[in-house]
Design a protein around this motif. Structure first.
Motif: not given
Ligand code: ZN
Length: 312
Positions: A1-5
């Motif tokens: 999720m950190r990557a997508a955000r």
């Protein structure tokens, strides 16, 4: 999720991730718990495609065990799980014949690609990345990439695609620093392979000399390739339909992913020159990116040493 955000935050519309530690063999048996949320978030924010970059240890050309079996099993695992990360593309380095000769190396690559694609879901594509040619690595010329495609079983060949890493092209000796040079490489790729199979470009500048067979990534337009050639590739209308561009430039942890995506967009929109980067942009710790899974906006490449040598 950190990557997508982070991808959304910097305006990325494509994302390359590692499903696990890129310098290890181990692959987690199941995707992380937040994978469904990641897939939904990416879809909702127009981040498409998502590519998985396989482990750097993979060598499809080697015969030494257990590395040969592990390489095959590892890629099968990545392709079998890719959809749970929203990914259709699994990118891998091809590997090295390690002194055993080009022809047997090529045969092993073809056999491995056949086996991998024969054992994985029809929606997934295996994307082979060109190399800079150091350490007996196969795939440093467009002709060698075409040879692989020619050898692969026609049943599975529709699921074989390619990635051109601009820093690797440069290291292998291709002069892509000009519009003419960059266009000639794409022309030749089209002639030998077909640009429909060019699903990924790794847009990296290089701090290594052309033809040095080494691989040291630099900020977009700030290396020896420069803005002219990289811009020509970004603007080539033939790549509009199917080719995703990923950055593997330095300093992701220091925020240079945002800087480099801005620079790539400037070139895409026709800029011939780019802002000068401050000296500190070139003093980033050699290994400035975490090696953990699921990193943001473009995978990273170890820049602390020359060619990435597979272990097998
Ligand atoms: Zn690359």
């Amino acid at each position: 999720m950190r990557a997508a955000r982070r991808a959304r935050q910097i305006g990325a519309t494509a994302l390359q991730i590692f499903s696990d530690n890129p310098t290890a063999w181990r692959r987690r048996p199941e995707p992380p718990a937040d994978a469904p949320a990641f897939v939904a978030y990416a879809a909702a924010n127009g981040i498409d495609p998502i590519a998985i970059h396989a482990s750097y240890l993979i060598n499809l050309a080697g015969s030494a065990e257990p590395f040969a079996s592990r390489s095959r099993a590892n890629l099968i695992h990545e392709l079998q799980h890719a959809q749970r990360y929203g990914a259709r593309l699994v990118n891998t380095h091809i590997g090295s014949h390690r002194g055993m000769g080009h022809a047997p190396g090529l045969r092993r690559i073809v056999a491995n690609v056949d086996a991998i694609l024969g054992d994985t879901p029809p929606e997934t594509l295996l994307v082979l990345e060109n190399s800079s040619g150091g350490g007996d690595n196969i795939g440093s010329t467009l002709e060698q990439l075409a040879e692989i495609l020619e050898g692969v079983d026609s049943e599975v060949a529709p699921r074989l695609a390619f990635c051109l890493d601009t820093a690797h092209l440069w290291g292998a000796g291709y002069d892509i620093s000009t519009l003419e040079g960059a266009t000639a490489v794409l022309d030749r790729f089209d002639e030998l392979i077909g640009l429909g199979r060019l699903r990924l470009v790794h847009l990296n500048d290089s701090r290594a000399e052309r033809g040095s067979r080494t691989d040291r990534h630099e900020h977009v337009g700030a290396g020896l390739i420069g803005p002219g050639g990289l811009g020509a590739i970004l603007r080539d209308p033939r790549l509009r339909a199917r080719t995703a561009v990923m950055l593997e430039t330095p300093g992701v942890d220091e925020g240079y992913d945002a800087v480099n995506i801005r620079r790539a967009l400037l070139l895409f929109r026709g800029a011939q020159e780019l802002p000068v980067l401050p000296p500190k942009a070139f003093r980033l710790s050699r290994r400035s990116t975490r090696a953990g899974p699921g990193e943001a906006a473009g995978g990273r490449r170890r820049t602390r040493r020359g060619p990435v040598r597979p272990a097998g």
